[in-house]
Design a protein around this motif. Structure first.
Motif, PDB file in Angstrom:
ATOM      1  N   HIS A   1      -1.199  13.793 -19.173  1.00 37.55           N
ATOM      2  CA  HIS A   1      -2.098  12.578 -19.463  1.00 37.55           C
ATOM      3  C   HIS A   1      -3.384  12.309 -18.770  1.00 37.55           C
ATOM      4  O   HIS A   1      -3.598  11.303 -18.204  1.00 37.55           O
ATOM      5  N   ASP A   2      -3.891  13.716 -18.471  1.00 41.28           N
ATOM      6  CA  ASP A   2      -5.305  13.502 -17.919  1.00 41.28           C
ATOM      7  C   ASP A   2      -6.661  13.486 -19.040  1.00 41.28           C
ATOM      8  O   ASP A   2      -5.939  13.459 -20.177  1.00 41.28           O
ATOM      9  N   PRO A   3      -7.710  12.993 -18.640  1.00 38.78           N
ATOM     10  CA  PRO A   3      -8.657  12.848 -19.604  1.00 38.78           C
ATOM     11  C   PRO A   3      -8.742  14.028 -20.654  1.00 38.78           C
ATOM     12  O   PRO A   3      -9.421  13.672 -21.690  1.00 38.78           O
ATOM     13  N   LEU A   4      -8.535  15.360 -20.333  1.00 39.82           N
ATOM     14  CA  LEU A   4      -8.678  16.262 -21.373  1.00 39.82           C
ATOM     15  C   LEU A   4      -7.549  16.523 -22.217  1.00 39.82           C
ATOM     16  O   LEU A   4      -7.643  16.505 -23.358  1.00 39.82           O
ATOM     17  N   SER A   5      -6.556  16.226 -21.927  1.00 38.99           N
ATOM     18  CA  SER A   5      -5.100  16.441 -22.799  1.00 38.99           C
ATOM     19  C   SER A   5      -4.910  15.189 -23.535  1.00 38.99           C
ATOM     20  O   SER A   5      -4.671  15.266 -24.659  1.00 38.99           O
ATOM     21  N   GLN A   6      -4.616  14.120 -22.839  1.00 41.64           N
ATOM     22  CA  GLN A   6      -4.530  12.582 -23.480  1.00 41.64           C
ATOM     23  C   GLN A   6      -3.427  12.772 -24.438  1.00 41.64           C
ATOM     24  O   GLN A   6      -3.465  12.198 -25.520  1.00 41.64           O
ATOM     25  N   SER A   7      -2.254  13.269 -23.965  1.00 41.87           N
ATOM     26  CA  SER A   7      -0.861  13.326 -24.827  1.00 41.87           C
ATOM     27  C   SER A   7      -0.700  11.783 -25.206  1.00 41.87           C
ATOM     28  O   SER A   7      -0.474  11.011 -24.493  1.00 41.87           O
ATOM     29  N   GLY A   8      -0.416  11.704 -26.504  1.00 41.69           N
ATOM     30  CA  GLY A   8       0.099  10.409 -26.962  1.00 41.69           C
ATOM     31  C   GLY A   8      -1.100   9.212 -26.844  1.00 41.69           C
ATOM     32  O   GLY A   8      -0.786   8.226 -27.062  1.00 41.69           O
ATOM     33  N   GLY A   9      -2.414   9.747 -26.734  1.00 42.55           N
ATOM     34  CA  GLY A   9      -3.594   8.956 -26.572  1.00 42.55           C
ATOM     35  C   GLY A   9      -3.549   8.164 -25.246  1.00 42.55           C
ATOM     36  O   GLY A   9      -4.281   7.184 -25.187  1.00 42.55           O
TER      37      GLY A   9
ATOM     38  N   ALA B   1       0.919  -1.216   0.077  1.00 41.87           N
ATOM     39  CA  ALA B   1       0.129  -0.070   0.000  1.00 41.87           C
ATOM     40  C   ALA B   1       0.949   1.339  -0.160  1.00 41.87           C
ATOM     41  O   ALA B   1       0.496   2.171  -0.599  1.00 41.87           O
ATOM     42  N   GLU B   2       1.745   1.091   0.613  1.00 40.67           N
ATOM     43  CA  GLU B   2       2.937   2.365   0.937  1.00 40.67           C
ATOM     44  C   GLU B   2       3.478   2.747  -0.765  1.00 40.67           C
ATOM     45  O   GLU B   2       3.583   3.747  -1.133  1.00 40.67           O
ATOM     46  N   GLN B   3       3.978   1.573  -1.293  1.00 39.47           N
ATOM     47  CA  GLN B   3       4.592   1.725  -2.491  1.00 39.47           C
ATOM     48  C   GLN B   3       3.478   1.997  -3.670  1.00 39.47           C
ATOM     49  O   GLN B   3       3.662   2.924  -4.340  1.00 39.47           O
ATOM     50  N   ARG B   4       2.264   1.728  -3.508  1.00 39.62           N
ATOM     51  CA  ARG B   4       1.151   2.034  -4.554  1.00 39.62           C
ATOM     52  C   ARG B   4       0.751   3.541  -4.365  1.00 39.62           C
ATOM     53  O   ARG B   4       0.462   4.268  -5.076  1.00 39.62           O
ATOM     54  N   ALA B   5       0.720   3.911  -2.966  1.00 36.13           N
ATOM     55  CA  ALA B   5       0.476   5.359  -2.568  1.00 36.13           C
ATOM     56  C   ALA B   5       1.777   6.287  -3.304  1.00 36.13           C
ATOM     57  O   ALA B   5       1.125   7.320  -3.806  1.00 36.13           O
ATOM     58  N   LEU B   6       2.836   5.908  -2.957  1.00 35.52           N
ATOM     59  CA  LEU B   6       3.858   6.889  -3.303  1.00 35.52           C
ATOM     60  C   LEU B   6       3.880   6.720  -4.934  1.00 35.52           C
ATOM     61  O   LEU B   6       4.153   7.761  -5.580  1.00 35.52           O
ATOM     62  N   THR B   7       3.640   5.625  -5.750  1.00 32.74           N
ATOM     63  CA  THR B   7       3.547   5.617  -7.077  1.00 32.74           C
ATOM     64  C   THR B   7       2.430   6.546  -7.532  1.00 32.74           C
ATOM     65  O   THR B   7       2.670   7.263  -8.658  1.00 32.74           O
ATOM     66  N   ALA B   8       1.348   6.374  -6.961  1.00 30.09           N
ATOM     67  CA  ALA B   8       0.132   7.143  -7.311  1.00 30.09           C
ATOM     68  C   ALA B   8       0.576   8.538  -7.196  1.00 30.09           C
ATOM     69  O   ALA B   8       0.040   9.551  -7.970  1.00 30.09           O
ATOM     70  N   ALA B   9       1.168   9.129  -6.135  1.00 31.06           N
ATOM     71  CA  ALA B   9       1.505  10.563  -5.894  1.00 31.06           C
ATOM     72  C   ALA B   9       2.296  10.903  -7.113  1.00 31.06           C
ATOM     73  O   ALA B   9       2.310  12.136  -7.584  1.00 31.06           O
ATOM     74  N   THR B  10       3.458  10.092  -7.383  1.00 29.05           N
ATOM     75  CA  THR B  10       4.510  10.585  -8.294  1.00 29.05           C
ATOM     76  C   THR B  10       3.819  10.748  -9.680  1.00 29.05           C
ATOM     77  O   THR B  10       3.995  11.613 -10.465  1.00 29.05           O
ATOM     78  N   ILE B  11       2.991   9.652 -10.080  1.00 19.55           N
ATOM     79  CA  ILE B  11       2.136   9.831 -11.317  1.00 19.55           C
ATOM     80  C   ILE B  11       1.223  11.176 -11.321  1.00 19.55           C
ATOM     81  O   ILE B  11       1.333  11.966 -12.412  1.00 19.55           O
ATOM     82  N   THR B  12       0.687  11.430 -10.502  1.00 20.69           N
ATOM     83  CA  THR B  12      -0.213  12.477 -10.219  1.00 20.69           C
ATOM     84  C   THR B  12       0.449  13.867 -10.305  1.00 20.69           C
ATOM     85  O   THR B  12       0.284  14.650 -10.953  1.00 20.69           O
ATOM     86  N   HIS B  13       1.707  13.857  -9.849  1.00 19.28           N
ATOM     87  CA  HIS B  13       2.570  15.246  -9.525  1.00 19.28           C
ATOM     88  C   HIS B  13       3.354  15.455 -11.032  1.00 19.28           C
ATOM     89  O   HIS B  13       3.280  16.581 -11.468  1.00 19.28           O
ATOM     90  N   TYR B  14       3.785  14.360 -11.614  1.00 15.39           N
ATOM     91  CA  TYR B  14       4.537  14.522 -12.598  1.00 15.39           C
ATOM     92  C   TYR B  14       4.064  14.016 -14.009  1.00 15.39           C
ATOM     93  O   TYR B  14       4.368  14.668 -15.025  1.00 15.39           O
ATOM     94  N   CYS B  15       2.785  13.415 -14.146  1.00 17.09           N
ATOM     95  CA  CYS B  15       2.250  12.856 -15.336  1.00 17.09           C
ATOM     96  C   CYS B  15       0.771  13.426 -15.677  1.00 17.09           C
ATOM     97  O   CYS B  15       0.286  13.477 -16.837  1.00 17.09           O
ATOM     98  N   ARG B  16      -0.095  13.912 -14.650  1.00 20.81           N
ATOM     99  CA  ARG B  16      -1.184  14.261 -14.969  1.00 20.81           C
ATOM    100  C   ARG B  16      -1.337  15.335 -15.733  1.00 20.81           C
ATOM    101  O   ARG B  16      -2.632  15.175 -16.514  1.00 20.81           O
ATOM    102  N   ASP B  17      -0.743  16.454 -15.808  1.00 19.32           N
ATOM    103  CA  ASP B  17      -0.950  17.651 -16.563  1.00 19.32           C
ATOM    104  C   ASP B  17      -0.972  17.073 -18.107  1.00 19.32           C
ATOM    105  O   ASP B  17      -1.845  17.855 -18.976  1.00 19.32           O
TER     106      ASP B  17
END
Length: 526
Positions: A57-65, A39-55
């Motif tokens: 690869h969110d449903p609106l931008s969908q960069s690279g599909g 759970a710790e690793q999953r939470a840290l991974t989720a936060a990393t993806i949210t912080h670095y990737c969501r801008d």
């Protein structure tokens, strides 16, 4: 600020990196006294993806599909295709883009490792091997290698080259081992029947073997004024060819020169490096007609031999040494153009060959011993040809062919006829994997040890399993991971593993075409 998590401390700079949500989740777990590393690793991974990737690869931008949602991390296997792409980008450090904020190397590795572990766990829990055909016909390459290992036939006569015996396999995307394309047509079946007759005749040493003519032509670019690798020391030019001689008999060696010699030269024929015939060619002074074709009749023992035809190096200085050319069609030295080997003539017997030693595991001394010996030979043959343990019913299926051959021309002709039948059996021509009883359509299942042995050997060797691998399959130990790893290492250390590289590379890089293409003589004069 430092948050204590079950004895671990998270520095304040990490809080900014992984996000407040992840820290909140970890603090909640610690407050509840829960020590869940996953759970710790999953939470840290989720936060990393949210912080670095969501801008991007969110449903609106969908960069690279691609859309990344941290909530998907609770079931990585359900989104395997997307997270496989993420792992490749993380391992290559190509995302986020260079002009965007990026995590440190440890974070890259931690997130990629978590995703890889989750993907592997999901794949192991619900394997998806795809749809595989139960029948996989041997390709021409696999057939050639299997005959080589089954009957110790390394070199067939030139007129029995596999490219002449069997048609080319269909290829898709450059590869010819796709089972869906390896169908059997009436024409292909006829070629298999003809190949089986010729191969069985050679393996047994049929006394009625017809005269064979093997023609070897020298490539235009092969030099004729220097020693050729594989020929005896002190020779010049010529060619070396690996040939198979079906019987103890005489064979005719016919050498055709490219031009009439202007001086005296000595031409020699060698078998396995030993001189067996010589002739002096040319006319003293270069005047008058001189023949360009020479024939020798030489006794040769049955089996595979390396044949050479070359000139003896002259002791005096060569008249064209200072203007030596690479192409054999230039200069004044005589050059061999074609070597033809014909025979057998006046055969004295089948001889002792690797094929006969492999095939005849016993020799009957009386008529009463013939049937038991035949069954012993066929049992040993079918175990290797069918690549599995054999039963009495397998031998019974071939017995009428043995009986007909034995009635026609004795014990060995009976074995020859049974061998012909075995070589056109679906058990030999196809790799067969059977679905266990009770398995539903689309449900994955484990290969049994015998099927695993064939899949392994044809992957690494493009050939049949050897006796050691078949033994491990027969007693069931091959499915033990330790035994399997040991056998894989052994197979890779064997010279036959070169086929894994040669067969794949020759198709992937179209290297099979090189031998059929000559360089432009105007662009590449040497």
């Amino acid at each position: 600020m430092r948050a204590s998590l079950g004895g671990n401390a998270l520095p304040s700079r990490a809080v900014a990196s992984v996000g407040i949500a992840a820290v909140a989740a970890l603090v909640a777990l610690a407050w509840l006294g829960v020590r869940d590393r996953a759970a710790e690793q999953r939470a840290l991974t989720a936060a990393t993806i949210t912080h670095y990737c969501r801008d991007c690869h969110d449903p609106l931008s969908q960069s690279g599909g691609l859309v990344l949602d941290a909530r998907d991390l609770s079931d990585v296997g359900a989104h395997a295709e997307a997270f496989e792409k993420v792992v490749r980008k993380l391992r290559a450090h190509t995302m986020p883009p260079a002009d965007n904020p990026r995590p440190d190397a440890a974070t890259y590795d931690r997130v990629a490792t978590f995703l890889e572990t989750s993907l592997d766990r999901a794949a192991a829990a619900a394997p998806n091997p795809g749809t595989l055909p139960q029948l996989h016909r041997l390709t021409r390459t696999e057939y050639r290698n299997t005959i080589r290992d089954l009957l110790a036939l390394d070199h067939l006569p030139a007129e029995m080259d596999y490219e002449l015996l069997l048609p080319a396999d269909n290829a898709n995307s450059g590869f010819d081992n796709l089972a869906d394309l390896l169908f059997v047509s009436p024409v292909i079946m006829e070629r298999y029947l003809e190949a089986a007759r010729k191969i069985a005749r050679l393996a047994v040493g049929d006394p009625d073997t017809p005269v064979m003519v093997n023609i070897h032509r020298l490539p235009l670019q092969q030099p004729q004024d220097e020693e050729v690798d594989g020929l005896p020391l002190g020779s010049r030019g010529g060619l070396v060819a690996d040939s198979y001689f079906p019987l103890d008999a005489e064979y005719a060696f016919r050498v055709q020169l490219e031009r009439r010699p202007r001086e005296l030269h000595e031409l020699e024929i060698s078998v396995d490096g030993a001189r067996v015939a010589t002739a002096t060619i040319g006319v003293p002074g270069g005047s008058g007609p001189a023949p360009t074709t020479f024939e020798f009749r030489v006794p040769v023992d049955a089996g595979p031999h390396r044949v050479g035809a070359a000139f003896v190096t002259r002791t005096e200085a060569l008249d064209e040494r200072t203007v030596r050319q690479l192409r054999r069609s230039r200069g004044t030295l005589p050059a061999i153009e074609v070597v033809t080997i014909g025979g057998p003539y006046a055969a004295t017997g089948p001889g002792v060959t690797p094929s006969r030693s492999r095939l005849f595991v016993c020799h009957p001394q009386s008529a009463a011993e013939e049937s038991p010996c035949a069954r012993e030979i066929l049992t040993a043959l079918l175990r290797r040809a069918y690549r599995r343990p054999v039963t009495a019913a397998d031998v019974d299926e071939l017995w009428p062919f043995y009986a007909a051959g034995a009635a026609e021309h004795g014990f060995e002709r009976g074995i020859q006829r049974a061998l012909e039948r075995a070589l056109v059996s679906p058990q030999f021509l196809f790799r067969i994997e059977r679905v266990p009883r009770g398995v539903q359509p689309g449900q994955p299942f484990d290969l049994n040890a015998v099927e695993l042995a064939s899949r392994l050997s044809y992957f690494l060797w493009s050939s049949m399993p050897d006796d050691a691998l078949l033994a491990a399959a027969a007693d069931g130990t091959l499915t033990d991971p330790r035994v399997l790893s040991r056998e894989i290492a052994r197979l890779l250390a064997d010279p036959r593993a070169d086929s894994l590289v040669d067969n794949v590379a020759s198709q992937w890089l179209f290297l099979r075409d090189v031998a059929h293409k000559d360089p432009d003589l105007f662009l590449f004069r040497d």
